[in-house]
Scaffold this active site. Structure first.
Site, short mmCIF file in Angstrom:
data_model
loop_
_atom_site.label_atom_id
_atom_site.label_comp_id
_atom_site.label_asym_id
_atom_site.label_seq_id
_atom_site.Cartn_x
_atom_site.Cartn_y
_atom_site.Cartn_z
N CYS A 74 -27.69 59.38 96.78
CA CYS A 74 -26.29 59.81 96.83
C CYS A 74 -25.50 59.24 95.66
O CYS A 74 -24.70 59.94 95.05
CB CYS A 74 -25.61 59.31 98.11
SG CYS A 74 -26.51 59.62 99.61
N ASP A 75 -25.71 57.97 95.37
CA ASP A 75 -24.78 57.27 94.48
C ASP A 75 -25.36 56.89 93.12
O ASP A 75 -24.62 56.55 92.20
CB ASP A 75 -24.30 55.97 95.16
CG ASP A 75 -23.55 56.25 96.46
OD1 ASP A 75 -22.94 57.31 96.56
OD2 ASP A 75 -23.60 55.40 97.37
N CYS B 221 -27.49 54.18 99.58
CA CYS B 221 -28.12 55.48 99.31
C CYS B 221 -28.22 55.72 97.81
O CYS B 221 -27.25 56.15 97.17
CB CYS B 221 -27.33 56.59 99.99
SG CYS B 221 -28.05 58.23 99.74
C1 LIG Z 1 -21.66 55.90 101.79
C2 LIG Z 1 -22.48 57.16 101.90
C3 LIG Z 1 -22.46 58.07 100.86
C4 LIG Z 1 -23.20 59.24 100.95
N1 LIG Z 1 -23.14 60.13 99.93
C5 LIG Z 1 -23.82 61.29 100.02
C6 LIG Z 1 -23.74 62.26 98.97
O1 LIG Z 1 -23.09 62.03 97.95
N2 LIG Z 1 -24.43 63.42 99.15
C7 LIG Z 1 -25.17 63.69 100.27
O2 LIG Z 1 -25.73 64.77 100.38
N3 LIG Z 1 -25.28 62.78 101.27
C8 LIG Z 1 -24.61 61.60 101.16
N4 LIG Z 1 -24.72 60.68 102.16
C9 LIG Z 1 -25.59 60.99 103.31
C10 LIG Z 1 -24.85 61.95 104.26
O3 LIG Z 1 -23.58 61.42 104.54
C11 LIG Z 1 -25.63 62.15 105.53
O4 LIG Z 1 -26.93 62.63 105.23
C12 LIG Z 1 -24.94 63.17 106.44
O5 LIG Z 1 -23.61 62.77 106.71
C13 LIG Z 1 -25.69 63.31 107.75
O6 LIG Z 1 -24.98 64.20 108.53
P1 LIG Z 1 -25.11 64.21 110.11
O7 LIG Z 1 -24.22 65.30 110.56
O8 LIG Z 1 -26.53 64.24 110.51
O9 LIG Z 1 -24.60 62.80 110.62
P2 LIG Z 1 -23.32 61.89 110.31
O10 LIG Z 1 -22.60 62.31 109.10
O11 LIG Z 1 -23.82 60.51 110.42
O12 LIG Z 1 -22.37 62.19 111.55
C14 LIG Z 1 -22.72 61.74 112.83
C15 LIG Z 1 -21.59 62.06 113.76
O13 LIG Z 1 -21.97 61.75 115.10
C16 LIG Z 1 -20.89 61.09 115.75
N5 LIG Z 1 -21.45 60.31 116.85
C17 LIG Z 1 -22.39 59.34 116.82
N6 LIG Z 1 -22.62 58.89 118.07
C18 LIG Z 1 -21.82 59.61 118.90
C19 LIG Z 1 -21.61 59.62 120.31
N7 LIG Z 1 -22.25 58.79 121.14
N8 LIG Z 1 -20.70 60.49 120.81
C20 LIG Z 1 -20.03 61.36 120.00
N9 LIG Z 1 -20.21 61.41 118.66
C21 LIG Z 1 -21.08 60.52 118.12
C22 LIG Z 1 -20.24 60.28 114.65
O14 LIG Z 1 -18.91 59.95 114.99
C23 LIG Z 1 -20.31 61.28 113.49
O15 LIG Z 1 -19.25 62.18 113.59
C24 LIG Z 1 -23.99 59.49 102.10
C25 LIG Z 1 -24.03 58.56 103.14
C26 LIG Z 1 -23.28 57.41 103.04
C27 LIG Z 1 -23.32 56.41 104.18
#
Ligand SMILES: Cc1cc2nc3c(=O)[nH]c(=O)nc-3n(C[C@H](O)[C@H](O)[C@H](O)COP(=O)(O)OP(=O)(O)OC[C@H]3O[C@@H](n4cnc5c(N)ncnc54)[C@H](O)[C@@H]3O)c2cc1C
Length: 317
Positions: free
Chosen positions: A142-143, A139
């Protein structure tokens, strides 16, 4: 079996925000936080260190600390959290049936917040416990601004629009950006490809692949292989960014909700409504464009408000 007004699947910024809003609206939400599928409880930010761009934290915040705060806020208003995966759902019946690893619950409204997983290649040195998150990232937004990448040669792996976007973004910080592409032509749209080709700081390494990432504490160089003649050379590197797409975590839906051609759940424009009435989606699982914690949290709020309004229209108070 208990019928819940709202069941939320996923515990990243989107799921927890939906839970905070749903709980404060007296909907007594139940949240499956996941265990093994699609990442870990707390979501993608559990795998990172400093989050510098989440508003409200002028000095930055560690990803796991931020997610613990989200969780505590969701629990404070009465969210019930199950620490397990959802294995499948039945959306053909009402109320919906949600089948977890160790329990089944019913839901009048369902919020899907299961995120998307960045695709990575199995490159020596780029994995967990190696240089992943020590100069290897998936990303740039992000980084990219981190000090370790400043004025360094950065390598972006990919050949589509997102690879070009990430490369252009990184030119703000890097001394030079190399796009490493396996073929002799970009998959990116013509306009994006032209932007990359014309950019004075970007060089495209055609017919190439990174074979190995090397360094001391952080990335220091890469071993670049020419796929046409098989030759290899070591190049100095400050960072390696995968830009080869994301996999939305939707397998448990078994095709019951409409998605786009690459698997993102499609929602009605300006809402979180999916193709199934009463099912709402938020966060990265429905967002091929922004994929940030703040946009995920914002759409989690939308999903909870949409669910609340729909339940009230249906007379389910
Ligand atoms: C290494 C890294 C660094 C990042 N740094 C930044 C940053 O600095 N700033 C920023 O804004 N964004 C950053 N991001 C992006 C950010 O993390 C994501 O945009 C954000 O987390 C998305 O949120 P979400 O709730 O949609 O999904 P996610 O954070 O992906 O959470 C998904 C959730 O769903 C759960 N899940 C999946 N399948 C199932 C299932 N079948 N049953 C039950 N639960 C399930 C998972 O366990 C998890 O809890 C980064 C991403 C990464 C990978």
């Amino acid at each position: 079996m208990k019928t819940n007004k709202v069941v939320i699947i996923g515990s990243g910024p989107a799921g927890y925000t939906a839970a905070i809003y749903a709980a404060r609206a007296n909907l007594s939400p139940v949240l499956f936080e996941g265990f093994m599928s699609g990442g870990s409880p707390g979501g993608q930010l559990m795998t990172t260190t400093d989050v510098e761009n989440y508003p409200g934290f002028p000095d930055g915040v560690m990803g796991p600390v931020l997610m613990d705060l989200f969780r505590r806020q969701a629990e404070r208003f009465g969210t019930k959290i199950f620490s397990e995966d959802v294995e499948w759902v039945d959306l053909s019946r009402r109320p919906f049936l949600v089948h977890g690893a160790s329990r089944e619950v019913e839901a009048h409204a369902l919020i899907i917040a299961t995120g998307a997983t960045a695709k990575r290649l199995d490159i020596e040195g780029a994995g967990d416990g190696e240089f992943w998150q020590k100069g290897v990232s998936a990303c740039a937004v992000c980084d990219g601004a981190a000090p370790i990448f400043r004025n360094k040669a950065l390598f972006v792996i990919g050949g589509g629009d997102s690879a070009v976007e990430e490369a252009i973004f990184l030119t703000k910080y890097a001394s030079r950006v190399y796009i490493v592409h396996r073929r002799d032509e970009l998959r990116a749209s013509k306009i994006m490809a032209e932007r990359a080709l014309k950019h004075p700081k970007i060089e495209i390494l055609w017919n190439s692949a990174i074979d190995k990432v090397m360094g001391d504490q952080i990335v220091g160089s890469v071993l670049l292989k020419n796929l046409q003649n098989g030759s290899s050379k070591e190049m100095e590197a400050g960072g390696v960014f995968f830009a080869i797409g994301h996999q939305p975590n939707t397998a448990f839906l078994n095709g019951q909700i409409a998605t786009n051609e690459v698997g993102y759940i499609t929602v009605e424009a300006g809402s979180s409504r999916t193709s199934v009435t009463g099912v709402f989606a938020c966060g990265d699982v429905q967002d091929p464009t922004y994929r940030q914690a703040i946009t995920a949290a914002g759409s989690g709020c939308m999903a909870a408000l949409d669910a609340e309004r729909w339940l009230s229209e249906e007379g389910i108070e």
